[in-house]
Design an enzyme around this catalytic site. Structure first.
Site, PDB file in Angstrom:
ATOM      1  N   GLU A  13       0.821  -1.214   0.000  1.00  0.00           N
ATOM      2  CA  GLU A  13       0.000   0.000   0.000  1.00  0.00           C
ATOM      3  C   GLU A  13       0.859   1.270   0.000  1.00  0.00           C
ATOM      4  O   GLU A  13       0.388   2.344   0.380  1.00  0.00           O
ATOM      5  CB  GLU A  13      -0.928  -0.006   1.213  1.00  0.00           C
ATOM      6  CG  GLU A  13      -1.915  -1.152   1.235  1.00  0.00           C
ATOM      7  CD  GLU A  13      -2.744  -1.175   2.496  1.00  0.00           C
ATOM      8  OE1 GLU A  13      -3.726  -0.411   2.567  1.00  0.00           O
ATOM      9  OE2 GLU A  13      -2.410  -1.940   3.414  1.00  0.00           O
ATOM     10  N   SER A 148      -6.541  -2.375   1.717  1.00  0.00           N
ATOM     11  CA  SER A 148      -6.964  -1.880   0.407  1.00  0.00           C
ATOM     12  C   SER A 148      -7.475  -3.005  -0.497  1.00  0.00           C
ATOM     13  O   SER A 148      -7.366  -2.948  -1.716  1.00  0.00           O
ATOM     14  CB  SER A 148      -5.812  -1.129  -0.293  1.00  0.00           C
ATOM     15  OG  SER A 148      -5.440   0.008   0.454  1.00  0.00           O
ATOM     16  N   TYR A 217      -9.637   3.872  -4.992  1.00  0.00           N
ATOM     17  CA  TYR A 217      -8.701   4.975  -5.179  1.00  0.00           C
ATOM     18  C   TYR A 217      -8.800   5.676  -6.531  1.00  0.00           C
ATOM     19  O   TYR A 217      -7.974   6.520  -6.841  1.00  0.00           O
ATOM     20  CB  TYR A 217      -7.271   4.478  -4.935  1.00  0.00           C
ATOM     21  CG  TYR A 217      -7.105   3.924  -3.536  1.00  0.00           C
ATOM     22  CD1 TYR A 217      -7.290   4.737  -2.423  1.00  0.00           C
ATOM     23  CD2 TYR A 217      -6.797   2.583  -3.323  1.00  0.00           C
ATOM     24  CE1 TYR A 217      -7.165   4.241  -1.142  1.00  0.00           C
ATOM     25  CE2 TYR A 217      -6.659   2.074  -2.040  1.00  0.00           C
ATOM     26  CZ  TYR A 217      -6.848   2.913  -0.947  1.00  0.00           C
ATOM     27  OH  TYR A 217      -6.730   2.422   0.313  1.00  0.00           O
ATOM     28  N   ARG A 256     -11.161   2.927  11.516  1.00  0.00           N
ATOM     29  CA  ARG A 256     -12.353   2.764  10.674  1.00  0.00           C
ATOM     30  C   ARG A 256     -12.835   1.318  10.803  1.00  0.00           C
ATOM     31  O   ARG A 256     -12.052   0.386  10.623  1.00  0.00           O
ATOM     32  CB  ARG A 256     -12.034   3.072   9.218  1.00  0.00           C
ATOM     33  CG  ARG A 256     -13.261   3.361   8.359  1.00  0.00           C
ATOM     34  CD  ARG A 256     -12.900   3.501   6.895  1.00  0.00           C
ATOM     35  NE  ARG A 256     -12.590   2.201   6.305  1.00  0.00           N
ATOM     36  CZ  ARG A 256     -11.478   1.944   5.605  1.00  0.00           C
ATOM     37  NH1 ARG A 256     -10.559   2.865   5.427  1.00  0.00           N
ATOM     38  NH2 ARG A 256     -11.286   0.744   5.101  1.00  0.00           N
ATOM     39  N   ASP A 258     -15.218  -1.434   9.285  1.00  0.00           N
ATOM     40  CA  ASP A 258     -15.970  -1.786   8.077  1.00  0.00           C
ATOM     41  C   ASP A 258     -16.972  -2.882   8.403  1.00  0.00           C
ATOM     42  O   ASP A 258     -16.630  -3.872   9.067  1.00  0.00           O
ATOM     43  CB  ASP A 258     -15.026  -2.261   6.975  1.00  0.00           C
ATOM     44  CG  ASP A 258     -14.086  -1.162   6.503  1.00  0.00           C
ATOM     45  OD1 ASP A 258     -14.399   0.030   6.725  1.00  0.00           O
ATOM     46  OD2 ASP A 258     -13.038  -1.487   5.921  1.00  0.00           O
ATOM     47  N   GLU A 271     -13.894  -5.924   9.219  1.00  0.00           N
ATOM     48  CA  GLU A 271     -12.521  -5.677   9.648  1.00  0.00           C
ATOM     49  C   GLU A 271     -12.427  -4.302  10.304  1.00  0.00           C
ATOM     50  O   GLU A 271     -13.347  -3.486  10.211  1.00  0.00           O
ATOM     51  CB  GLU A 271     -11.550  -5.759   8.475  1.00  0.00           C
ATOM     52  CG  GLU A 271     -11.779  -4.718   7.393  1.00  0.00           C
ATOM     53  CD  GLU A 271     -10.776  -4.840   6.251  1.00  0.00           C
ATOM     54  OE1 GLU A 271      -9.661  -4.345   6.421  1.00  0.00           O
ATOM     55  OE2 GLU A 271     -11.122  -5.408   5.209  1.00  0.00           O
ATOM     56  N   ASN A 273      -9.644  -1.044  10.593  1.00  0.00           N
ATOM     57  CA  ASN A 273      -8.415  -0.446  10.061  1.00  0.00           C
ATOM     58  C   ASN A 273      -7.887   0.575  11.057  1.00  0.00           C
ATOM     59  O   ASN A 273      -8.532   1.583  11.324  1.00  0.00           O
ATOM     60  CB  ASN A 273      -8.714   0.257   8.732  1.00  0.00           C
ATOM     61  CG  ASN A 273      -9.155  -0.726   7.659  1.00  0.00           C
ATOM     62  OD1 ASN A 273      -8.340  -1.328   6.980  1.00  0.00           O
ATOM     63  ND2 ASN A 273     -10.462  -0.899   7.524  1.00  0.00           N
ATOM     64  N   GLY A 277      -7.069   5.285   5.425  1.00  0.00           N
ATOM     65  CA  GLY A 277      -6.591   6.220   4.418  1.00  0.00           C
ATOM     66  C   GLY A 277      -6.975   7.667   4.704  1.00  0.00           C
ATOM     67  O   GLY A 277      -8.037   7.947   5.249  1.00  0.00           O
TER      68      GLY A 277
END
Length: 309
Positions: A13, A148, A217, A256, A258, A271, A273, A277
């Protein structure tokens, strides 16, 4: 304040991390801080000692910046840093361990199975049959420590299973098989330390049919819908679940969570994070804007949280 922004590094990443780091550095400089961008390499300790920052903003995605390794280094150097500490970083980087802890605590997460590369090599057909019998198709195959959506595959036909497993094992020495649950994907940005705040939830809609690296992205390939198009009771449950997962896993600063909302009714954690990002198309800045925090204010808040005792 002197702030070093750690970015880049050797992970898959890297390019996204460079974009996150550049955006964060620009915001911090605009706020009047003295900022140094540092690409993670073998000279990182010398660079940090030379600059002597008051705090490090960790904008590294993937290993070793998100799995507790860099966090441990910064602990040894005695430099405050943004985001979660060593243990929470290590746990959330590993999707298998995250799901085991969620399941043990009674928090909903899709059914799953996992094997090491050695276990798979010793019994490929038995492993595949177990996946088909216990989880069925479609099924999601994941490299458990990648971000990602790298090393993640949605398998809809039996013939796709072997290539997906082998694809995941190119990134990690083990793989995760996770039940595919139909329903909208949502995400919750969580901000805080001892009393975390869940920012407005976001529904993610990919125009490619799969919220993969390209859809994440590439501007225009996905939509972030705030608030999600779900009943209020479901949104309340999802926000509560995100906060519980954040606290359970020991997250700090920001993260974050998800989730998939099974059939639009039951939120389940996919998951967490710990270094999400911070690019122009990223989810956390979108959620912050919906809460009235522009990007510089969000970055400053994350720095302030890093300096809390």
């Amino acid at each position: 304040m002197k702030i070093a922004v750690l970015m880049g590094g050797p992970s898959s990443e890297r390019e996204i991390s460079l974009k996150s780091g550049a955006a964060v550095a620009e915001a911090l400089a605009g706020l009047g801080h003295q900022v140094m961008k540092i690409d993670l390499d073998e000279e990182v300790v010398a660079k940090l000692k030379s600059f002597a920052p008051d705090v490090v903003f960790n904008a590294l995605h993937g290993k070793p910046g998100e799995d507790g390794s860099v966090q441990g280094l910064l602990e040894i150097l005695g430099i405050p840093y943004t985001g979660s500490r060593v243990l929470a970083s290590a746990i959330t980087m590993d999707k298998i361990m995250t799901k085991r802890i969620l399941r043990q605590a009674g928090l909903p997460t899709p059914d799953f199975l996992s094997w090491t590369a050695a276990q798979y090599a010793a019994g490929r057909e038995e492993v595949k049959q177990r996946i088909l019998t216990d989880l069925g198709l479609p099924v999601v195959i994941k490299a458990p420590t990648q971000g990602s959506t790298i090393g993640t595959f949605i398998v809809r036909e039996e013939g796709e299973l072997t290539p997906a497993i082998e694809g995941a094992l190119k990134y990690d020495p083990c793989f995760l098989a996770e039940a595919f649950l139909p329903g909208p994907e949502i995400t919750a940005a969580v901000l805080g330390n001892s009393d975390p705040l869940v920012l407005p939830l976001i529904e993610i809609v990919s125009h490619t049919g799969f919220y993969d690296y390209t859809a994440k992205y590439t501007p225009g390939l996905s939509d972030h819908i705030i608030p999600p198009r779900l009943p209020e009771a479901v949104l309340t449950a999802a926000a509560s679940l995100a906060r519980q997962a954040y606290i359970l896993l020991g997250c700090r600063g920001f993260a974050r969570v998800d989730m998939i909302v099974a059939r639009g009714q039951v939120p389940q954690v996919i998951e967490v994070n710990s270094v999400p990002g911070m690019t122009a198309t990223s989810l956390v800045p979108d959620a912050a804007r919906a809460a009235g925090l522009d990007f510089p204010a969000l970055v400053q808040k994350i720095v302030d949280l890093a300096l809390e005792a």
